[in-house]
Design a protein around this motif. Structure first.
Motif, short mmCIF file in Angstrom:
data_model
loop_
_atom_site.label_atom_id
_atom_site.label_comp_id
_atom_site.label_asym_id
_atom_site.label_seq_id
_atom_site.Cartn_x
_atom_site.Cartn_y
_atom_site.Cartn_z
N GLU A 259 0.95 -1.28 0.02
CA GLU A 259 0.20 0.12 0.02
C GLU A 259 0.89 1.17 0.05
OE1 GLU A 259 -2.18 -3.45 1.44
OE2 GLU A 259 -0.47 -2.41 2.20
N GLY A 260 2.23 1.14 0.13
CA GLY A 260 3.08 2.14 0.04
C GLY A 260 3.43 2.89 1.38
N TYR A 261 2.99 2.24 2.64
CA TYR A 261 3.61 2.62 3.88
C TYR A 261 4.48 1.99 4.45
CZ TYR A 261 -1.27 4.85 4.00
OH TYR A 261 -2.32 5.44 3.82
N VAL A 262 5.47 2.77 5.20
CA VAL A 262 6.68 2.12 5.51
C VAL A 262 6.67 1.69 7.06
CG1 VAL A 262 8.01 3.17 3.78
CG2 VAL A 262 7.72 4.41 6.07
N PRO A 278 3.62 6.97 5.93
CA PRO A 278 3.83 7.52 4.60
C PRO A 278 5.43 7.75 4.21
CG PRO A 278 1.77 8.96 5.47
CD PRO A 278 2.74 8.16 6.56
N TYR A 279 6.01 8.15 5.38
CA TYR A 279 7.42 8.36 5.24
C TYR A 279 8.15 8.42 6.46
CZ TYR A 279 11.81 10.13 4.58
OH TYR A 279 13.53 10.38 4.97
N ALA A 280 9.51 7.62 6.42
CA ALA A 280 10.40 7.45 7.63
C ALA A 280 11.43 7.39 7.02
CB ALA A 280 9.93 6.33 8.51
N SER A 281 12.59 8.12 7.70
CA SER A 281 13.85 7.94 7.59
C SER A 281 14.57 6.83 7.99
CB SER A 281 14.64 9.11 7.92
OG SER A 281 14.82 9.26 9.21
N SER A 288 14.55 8.17 14.45
CA SER A 288 14.18 8.26 13.11
C SER A 288 13.16 9.47 13.15
CB SER A 288 13.47 7.01 12.35
OG SER A 288 12.83 7.29 11.18
N ILE A 289 12.90 9.97 11.81
CA ILE A 289 12.20 11.10 11.61
C ILE A 289 10.88 10.44 10.68
CG2 ILE A 289 11.56 13.35 10.63
CD1 ILE A 289 13.96 14.41 11.26
N ALA A 290 9.68 10.75 11.13
CA ALA A 290 8.86 9.83 10.27
C ALA A 290 7.41 10.92 10.15
CB ALA A 290 8.08 8.66 10.95
N LEU A 300 7.31 13.38 13.44
CA LEU A 300 7.59 12.92 14.55
C LEU A 300 8.67 12.40 14.69
CD1 LEU A 300 6.88 9.59 14.46
CD2 LEU A 300 4.57 10.53 14.46
N ILE A 301 9.25 12.22 16.07
CA ILE A 301 10.66 11.42 16.13
C ILE A 301 10.30 9.86 16.52
CG2 ILE A 301 12.70 11.29 17.51
CD1 ILE A 301 12.78 13.75 15.62
N LEU A 302 10.86 8.94 15.99
CA LEU A 302 10.56 7.69 16.30
C LEU A 302 11.69 7.16 16.99
CD1 LEU A 302 9.31 5.77 13.27
CD2 LEU A 302 7.94 6.05 15.33
N ASP A 303 11.58 6.29 18.14
CA ASP A 303 12.74 5.68 18.68
C ASP A 303 12.85 4.27 18.27
OD1 ASP A 303 10.94 4.13 20.18
OD2 ASP A 303 11.58 5.42 21.99
#
Length: 414
Positions: A259-262, A278-281, A288-290, A300-303
């Motif tokens: 579906e294009g989600y990460v 939809p996006y995450a580094s 990570s930035i998502a 947001l910032i992901l841990d």
């Protein structure tokens, strides 16, 4: 007496905080790749020259008739074009780093760059040099040797013009990392891995193959599916991905659903962060930035456990930090690296740029057209004079600790 000493000390500190270096030039808002700050060197294109300012020695160098995007500048090393060929230089050194002059160069892939020398119009005369920071030349092979390594037994009819037109170096660009070279067969298009002595790392050829990161590499099999192998060639993560996964960083690799989600998998192939963004580094030191779904887009910032910390405003990472970042699919984004390493988060809101601290305090307000390259507590900044007008832009190397310019660029235009 003590009071007088204290007053003099405070006056000295205030004087240092207000000190500012004036340089001639400007930054390029339309082409962010035309300037960089790496923590020591401030480098920028001005008219048809490249200006290099060494902040440690307060010395300015000018490379006449050069273009910064062509120079592959990194930690004081760069390539200067001379009579149609490139020579590797170090800032302030009058002698070339290497005696060769190169026909073509790549950009840095991590800490390695690849340069091609041509001494004769044939495969033996076309030679590749892998150069690594702090190590120098780590491998050099002729095009004939590289072809032999991948079992290419075609007729060698290359001459000077056909080599130039076929651009064989494009088959070998960027693919040294984590101790192995990735080579592509010139006609079959398959990929194999080799050590620095050009010995096969393991048997096997792949339809497509990425470099190794954290001892794992994403490869595509004959059926068009992606999985991960280790340095023995063993399948570690099954070939189940239709879209290419990104490399492992901090023990996590980005994968994309149909579906294009990460989301992110661990080194066992387990989906530990759901594919809902939809996006995450890529991760860097566990961060990570998502971007969330919905409108307006919120970041947001992901841990590494999937915990989310919203951005301090309805804003995103500053585009100037990564719009020109090379190999963004392979390495963590500059805003993530800068935020983790320096504590400053460049952000963008409604096409305006500002900077937050790790505590989400607003360090620089959203008055800037571009914030770029946060290193050692400083960053390139282009400030609007009249919003939306290029006439009154101001150009700085901003000290984010003192929230004041360390260097200002200005020029007179006739």
């Amino acid at each position: 007496m003590k009071k007088l000493i204290w007053m003099l000390l405070m006056a000295s500190l205030c004087s240092n905080l207000s000190a500012q270096i004036q340089l001639e030039g400007r930054f390029d808002l339309d082409n962010p790749q035309n300037q960089l700050w790496d923590g020591r060197y401030l480098v920028y294109n001005f008219y048809k020259d490249v200006i290099i300012y060494d902040t440690q020695t307060e010395t300015q160098y000018k490379e006449i008739g050069q273009s910064l995007p062509d120079m592959s500048f990194k930690e004081g090393l760069y390539f200067r074009r001379v009579d149609g060929k490139y020579e590797m230089r170090r800032v302030g050194d009058p002698n070339p780093v290497l005696p060769q002059r190169f026909l073509r160069i790549t950009n840095w892939f991590g800490n390695t760059v690849l340069a091609w020398e041509q001494t004769a119009p044939n495969l033996e005369g076309m030679r590749a040099y892998w150069y690594e920071l702090d190590k120098g030349v780590i491998a050099t092979y002729s095009l004939a040797q590289l072809y032999q390594a991948v079992d290419y037994d075609g007729t060698y009819t290359h001459n000077a013009m056909s080599i130039f037109q076929s651009k064989p170096w494009e088959s070998f660009i960027y693919f040294f990392h984590d101790g192995l070279i990735t080579l592509k067969h010139p006609t079959k298009g398959t990929f194999s891995y080799f050590d620095l002595k050009l010995n096969p790392a393991f048997p096997g050829k792949f339809r497509k193959a990425d470099p190794f990161f954290e001892n794992l590499a994403a490869v595509q099999n004959a059926n068009g599916l992606w999985g991960f192998i280790d340095k023995s060639g063993k399948e570690v993560i099954p070939f189940i991905y239709v879209k290419r996964p990104w490399p492992f960083h901090s023990g996590l690799a980005r994968v994309e659903s149909k579906e294009g989600y990460v989301g992110f998998i661990n080194t066992q192939g387990e989906l530990v962060i759901p594919a809902k963004y939809p996006y995450a580094s890529s991760f860097y030191k566990g961060k990570s930035i998502a971007r969330n779904t919905g409108f307006p887009a919120t970041f947001l910032i992901l841990d590494s456990l999937g915990n989310e910390t919203p951005f301090p405003c309805i804003c995103g990472p500053d585009s100037g930090h990564f719009i020109t970042q090379l190999y963004a699919d392979y390495f963590p984004l500059n805003p993530v690296v800068d935020w983790v390493d320096t504590g400053f988060l460049p952000a963008n809101r409604k096409s305006l740029s500002g900077v937050f601290s790790k505590e989400y305090e607003e360090i620089l307000p959203f008055d800037y057209a571009l914030i770029k390259d946060v290193k050692n507590g400083k960053a390139i900044a282009i400030e609007w004079g009249e919003l939306g007008s290029y006439k009154n832009l101001r150009f700085f190397l901003m000290d984010l600790e003192t929230r004041s310019p360390a260097i200002e660029l200005s020029f007179t235009e006739f």
